[in-house]
Design an enzyme around this catalytic site. Structure first.
Site, short mmCIF file in Angstrom:
data_model
loop_
_atom_site.label_atom_id
_atom_site.label_comp_id
_atom_site.label_asym_id
_atom_site.label_seq_id
_atom_site.Cartn_x
_atom_site.Cartn_y
_atom_site.Cartn_z
N GLN A 166 60.05 91.47 90.25
CA GLN A 166 59.16 92.23 89.35
C GLN A 166 57.96 92.80 90.09
O GLN A 166 56.92 93.07 89.50
CB GLN A 166 58.68 91.35 88.20
N ARG A 172 61.86 92.86 78.93
CA ARG A 172 60.81 92.74 77.91
C ARG A 172 61.42 92.46 76.54
O ARG A 172 60.73 92.08 75.61
CB ARG A 172 59.99 94.04 77.81
N LYS A 220 57.13 81.30 83.27
CA LYS A 220 56.11 81.18 84.33
C LYS A 220 54.70 81.17 83.75
O LYS A 220 53.88 80.33 84.09
CB LYS A 220 56.23 82.34 85.34
N THR A 221 54.44 82.14 82.89
CA THR A 221 53.10 82.22 82.31
C THR A 221 52.84 80.99 81.44
O THR A 221 51.75 80.42 81.46
CB THR A 221 52.96 83.52 81.50
N ASP A 242 48.80 84.12 88.22
CA ASP A 242 50.00 84.67 87.57
C ASP A 242 50.37 85.99 88.25
O ASP A 242 49.52 86.63 88.87
CB ASP A 242 49.71 84.91 86.07
N GLU A 243 51.62 86.41 88.14
CA GLU A 243 52.10 87.69 88.71
C GLU A 243 51.75 87.79 90.20
O GLU A 243 51.28 88.83 90.68
CB GLU A 243 51.48 88.88 87.96
P1 ATP Z 1 57.60 87.34 82.87
O1 ATP Z 1 58.33 87.24 84.16
O2 ATP Z 1 58.13 88.47 82.06
O3 ATP Z 1 56.12 87.33 83.03
P2 ATP Z 1 57.51 84.55 82.24
O4 ATP Z 1 58.38 83.89 83.23
O5 ATP Z 1 56.06 84.50 82.45
O6 ATP Z 1 58.00 86.03 82.01
P3 ATP Z 1 56.90 83.52 79.63
O7 ATP Z 1 56.28 84.75 79.11
O8 ATP Z 1 56.03 82.40 80.01
O9 ATP Z 1 57.88 83.91 80.83
O10 ATP Z 1 57.98 82.97 78.61
C1 ATP Z 1 58.94 83.83 78.00
C2 ATP Z 1 59.17 83.42 76.56
O11 ATP Z 1 59.89 82.20 76.51
C3 ATP Z 1 57.89 83.17 75.81
O12 ATP Z 1 58.06 83.62 74.49
C4 ATP Z 1 57.74 81.68 75.86
O13 ATP Z 1 56.98 81.17 74.79
C5 ATP Z 1 59.18 81.21 75.76
N1 ATP Z 1 59.41 79.91 76.42
C6 ATP Z 1 59.22 79.60 77.70
N2 ATP Z 1 59.56 78.33 77.95
C7 ATP Z 1 60.01 77.78 76.78
C8 ATP Z 1 60.50 76.50 76.38
N3 ATP Z 1 60.62 75.50 77.23
N4 ATP Z 1 60.83 76.34 75.09
C9 ATP Z 1 60.74 77.35 74.21
N5 ATP Z 1 60.27 78.58 74.52
C10 ATP Z 1 59.91 78.82 75.80
MG MG Z 2 54.62 86.06 82.73
#
Ligand code: ATP
Ligand code: MG
Length: 746
Positions: free
Chosen positions: A272, A624, A56-57, A241-242
């Site tokens: 979350q 995490r 997402k981020t 975000d969030e």
């Molecule tokens: P959270 O809910 O904990 O905030 P999130 O959904 O925001 O998580 P991110 O932090 O954006 O998730 O991504 C999680 C991890 O996966 C990061 O290390 C990111 O770089 C990696 N990642 C996300 N998408 C890809 C992709 N398409 N290819 C490779 N790595 C990825």
């Molecule tokens: Mg995130």
């Protein structure tokens, strides 16, 4: 016309034609199909609803880059909101990297930071003086206390912290005093009257508290349609975000700024949402699709962060919450190593185990900052910190103060310091009127001046002042009472064990009572920390037994709060509460204290909604971890000054047993006598008794030169460095070091 300067967008950026696809491959290349769809979507408003670690981020960052590079949106038109300042800095860095250009004109920040920036730019429209000041929570409390006094409301019945909490809550909901319906309720009408007086005082003094920043910016827009229009036109693209943790006023703020023509892109995860206790409304996710026009909802289902086992554990756990919006998460990653479960004998054993595991990791060439230790309650950090310190592992507490740096702990230590050394001026200054006891700033000033003139300590000067006639009788009495209080404490604490001395301080100084008046989360935390200080004192064993125990303890506290803490750039283990861990990721995560009453917290046991929030917090914690997750619980724990024998957390039982592997180290810790173990661990592990090389066994009777006869309860480590817990009927329970204690078997 606006009074303030509003800068214009840079020219031509909006008119350029779209660039060919190959030039944007670096933006959409590192994304999967669903992420790419989200990043490049043409819909006006978008909700990306997806589980932890699904990107997402990452999508949000790439969306910003996409808007600028492909859609030719000016960076000047983009406003992005994140949850912490650290996240904002990271986001800026990522965008700069993707676009290979500075991100200076982008507005990326927290809600508070952005609202503050707006108010600084438009102080006149916001009806504020140009140099308005931000009130921090301590200042806010002081003001509320003064106003309560002016209203003749006594602090016992009208705790100032509770009143402050009330004001902030109303502001977070977007309510001014006149909008609150008191419905004839006496308590409420008094609070509303206080809120009114508080507002007037803030306005007179040009002061703005945290909650006011948002409310004020919101009202500024409502009252200045021209200004609102300006920002609506300017910030054509909002990104959040969030989103699951936005509160009412934040949501209203976003709704107002988007208007009918703006475009908003939010990412979030209902699983979350962990700030309900601070007014966050997870319902905002549902409202979003109804109240914003033409919302497209997108889902991301592939998790890139965690191994299969970790992800399956998280999925199974959160499945126990009813009423979720429902999301599937899968990973291409293999199962990885099993999740480790360590059942510690007690909290010290748990902390030592974690420190050892990290040391193994470092010995194998791993970085320390790839490890995080997460806990539910701030007070848990002390034992963990001590274990890391004694293993010489640098650590950093993220988003919080280290135990000995906390204000309430420093207060209590200052009393102890004065008891030990009357002429400790810093300690004197700190507690002479904490908690408040009618010694005003003027009195303290006079004491200071006298001390300075005569070249003596504040204590001596105060003593002289109580006999002179410079002070009014009331001030003189108040000062005398303070001096007597310290003398009395010192007398009462003489020859007492260290933990008893701390107890005397907490009781006689009224520090605990003082924090009790504040019934908010913060007040409770402070009391918990103070009680934890009693435990710390009880467990303290000096390096050199011939020194004064209190002096040694104070020295250790000072050293610990000093420079041993690694700074942000050093390679340190990361310690933080589960709340602070949101959005972050680590190679290995230690989730400690999985015990009923601690996590889930005892306050949630009666309330299913709170319990669900605790479970979401656990979901945040588990997710995490990238490769390695270690869960731990202790069969006995001293926390908040009390010993307890907690049951294993239900959250452990909600994780499928095939994903867990119990750790059985060849421990040199022997099971304490008379200690019952939880039924769970009794069924799942056998106790390991080993020789500690000290010639001692639990249950054995020993004699100590000073403390007399006692019973060995527990042994940790081996050889002369082994730590031995002994119960002395006369002197209480102590931890001693085998090499120093000179114990004789009886
Ligand atoms: P959270 O809910 O904990 O905030 P999130 O959904 O925001 O998580 P991110 O932090 O954006 O998730 O991504 C999680 C991890 O996966 C990061 O290390 C990111 O770089 C990696 N990642 C996300 N998408 C890809 C992709 N398409 N290819 C490779 N790595 C990825
Ligand atoms: Mg995130």
């Amino acid at each position: 016309m606006f009074y303030s300067i509003i800068c214009s967008p840079p020219e031509n950026l909006n008119t350029a034609t779209k660039i060919p696809m190959e030039e944007i491959t670096d933006i959409i290349g590192p994304l999967n199909e669903a992420q790419r769809q989200a990043v490049t979507t043409e819909s006006r408003n978008t909700l990306v609803l997806a589980g932890a670690g699904s990107g997402k981020t990452r999508v949000l960052v790439h969306r910003i880059a996409w808007l600028i590079r492909a859609e030719k949106i000016s960076p000047w038109s983009i406003l992005a909101v994140t949850f912490t300042n650290k996240a904002a800095r990271e986001m800026k860095g990522r965008v700069e990297q993707l676009l290979d250009m500075p991100s200076g004109t982008l507005w990326i920040g927290t809600f508070h930071g952005l609202a503050h920036r707006l108010l600084r730019n438009h102080w006149q429209e916001a009806n504020l003086p140009q140099n308005f000041q931000i009130l921090d929570s301590e200042d806010q409390l002081r003001l509320v206390r003064r106003l309560l006094k002016e209203m003749n409301l006594d602090e016992e019945r009208w705790p100032p912290r509770q009143a402050t909490w009330f004001i902030n809550e109303q502001k977070d909901k977007g309510f001014r005093p006149q909008q609150i319906d008191t419905a004839g309720d006496f308590w409420l009408s008094q609070m509303v009257q206080l809120y009114t007086a508080y507002e007037a005082a803030c306005q007179r003094g040009g002061m703005v508290d945290f909650a006011e920043l948002l409310l004020r910016a919101h009202e500024m827009w409502l009252n200045n349609p021209e200004l609102l229009n300006h920002y609506r036109n300017r910030f054509s693209h909002l990104l959040v975000d969030e989103f699951q943790d936005t509160n009412t006023i934040q949501y209203a703020w976003l709704r107002l700024l988007t208007g009918d023509n703006g475009s908003i892109f939010v990412v979030g995860d209902d699983d979350q949402s962990v700030y309900g206790w601070r007014g966050a409304q997870v319902e905002n996710i549902r409202s979003f699709t109804r109240e914003f026009p033409l919302v497209e909802t997108l889902r991301l289902e592939q998790n890139y962060r965690s191994s299969g086992n970790i992800l399956n554990a998280a999925n199974a756990l959160i499945d126990n919450n009813p009423g979720r919006l429902g999301k599937e998460l899968w990973t291409e990653d293999n199962d990885g190593v099993p999740i480790q479960l360590y059942s510690a004998y007690n909290d010290l054993d748990e902390a030592r185990f974690i420190a050892e595991q990290i040391q193994f990791w470092v010995d194998k060439g791993g970085r320390r900052d790839e490890s995080a230790i997460l806990y539910r309650s701030n007070a848990q950090s002390r034992v963990l910190e001590e274990a890391l310190l004694s293993a010489s592992i640098p650590y950093r507490i993220y988003g919080g103060l280290r135990f000995f740096e906390r204000a309430e702990i420093k207060d209590a230590l200052s009393y102890l310091r004065l008891m030990a050394h009357r002429h400790d001026d810093a300690a004197f200054e700190r507690v002479v009127n904490t908690p408040t006891r009618g010694i005003g700033e003027r009195t303290v000033m006079l004491v200071r001046e006298y001390a300075q003139g005569a070249g003596i300590s504040l204590w001596r000067a105060a003593l002289a002042q109580t006999e002179g006639d410079q002070l009014a009788a009331r001030a003189r009495n108040a000062l005398r009472n303070f001096l007597q209080l310290i003398e009395q404490m010192s007398h009462d604490g003489k020859d007492k064990a260290l933990n008893e001395q701390v107890e005397i301080v907490l009781k006689n100084s009224s520090l605990i009572d003082h924090h009790k008046k504040n019934r908010s989360e913060k007040g409770l935390t402070r009391i918990e920390n103070l009680e934890e200080l009693v435990t710390a004192a009880g467990q303290f064993s000096p390096e050199d037994e011939s020194l004064n125990l209190l002096d040694e303890f104070l020295a250790q506290a000072a050293l610990e709060s000093g420079d041993t803490q690694g700074d942000e750039w050093e390679d340190c283990v990361q310690l933080m509460t589960l709340h602070s861990a949101k959005g972050l990721e680590f190679h290995q995560v230690f989730l400690s204290g999985l015990e009923e009453g601690l996590f889930p917290h005892s306050r949630s046991s009666e309330d299913s909604e709170q319990l669900e929030e605790e479970r979401r917090l656990c979901y945040v914690g588990i997710t995490r971890a990238r490769q390695k997750l270690t869960l731990s619980h202790a069969e006995s724990r001293r926390l908040y000054g009390k010993e307890s024998y907690p049951r294993v957390s239900r959250f452990i039982k909600e994780i499928p047993v095939e994903l867990l592997q119990e750790v059985r180290i060849r421990s040199t810790i022997s099971r304490p006598v008379n200690q019952r173990s939880s039924s769970y661990t009794q069924n799942h592990r056998s106790s390991i008794l080993e020789d500690s090389g000290t010639g001692l066994q639990p249950g054995q009777q020993v004699r100590h030169a000073k403390f007399g006869e006692g019973t060995v309860l527990m042994l940790e480590g081996s050889g002369p460095q082994a730590r031995i817990q002994i119960h002395f009927p006369e002197a209480g329970t102590k931890w001693l070091v085998a090499g120093y204690a000179k114990l004789e078997p009886t």
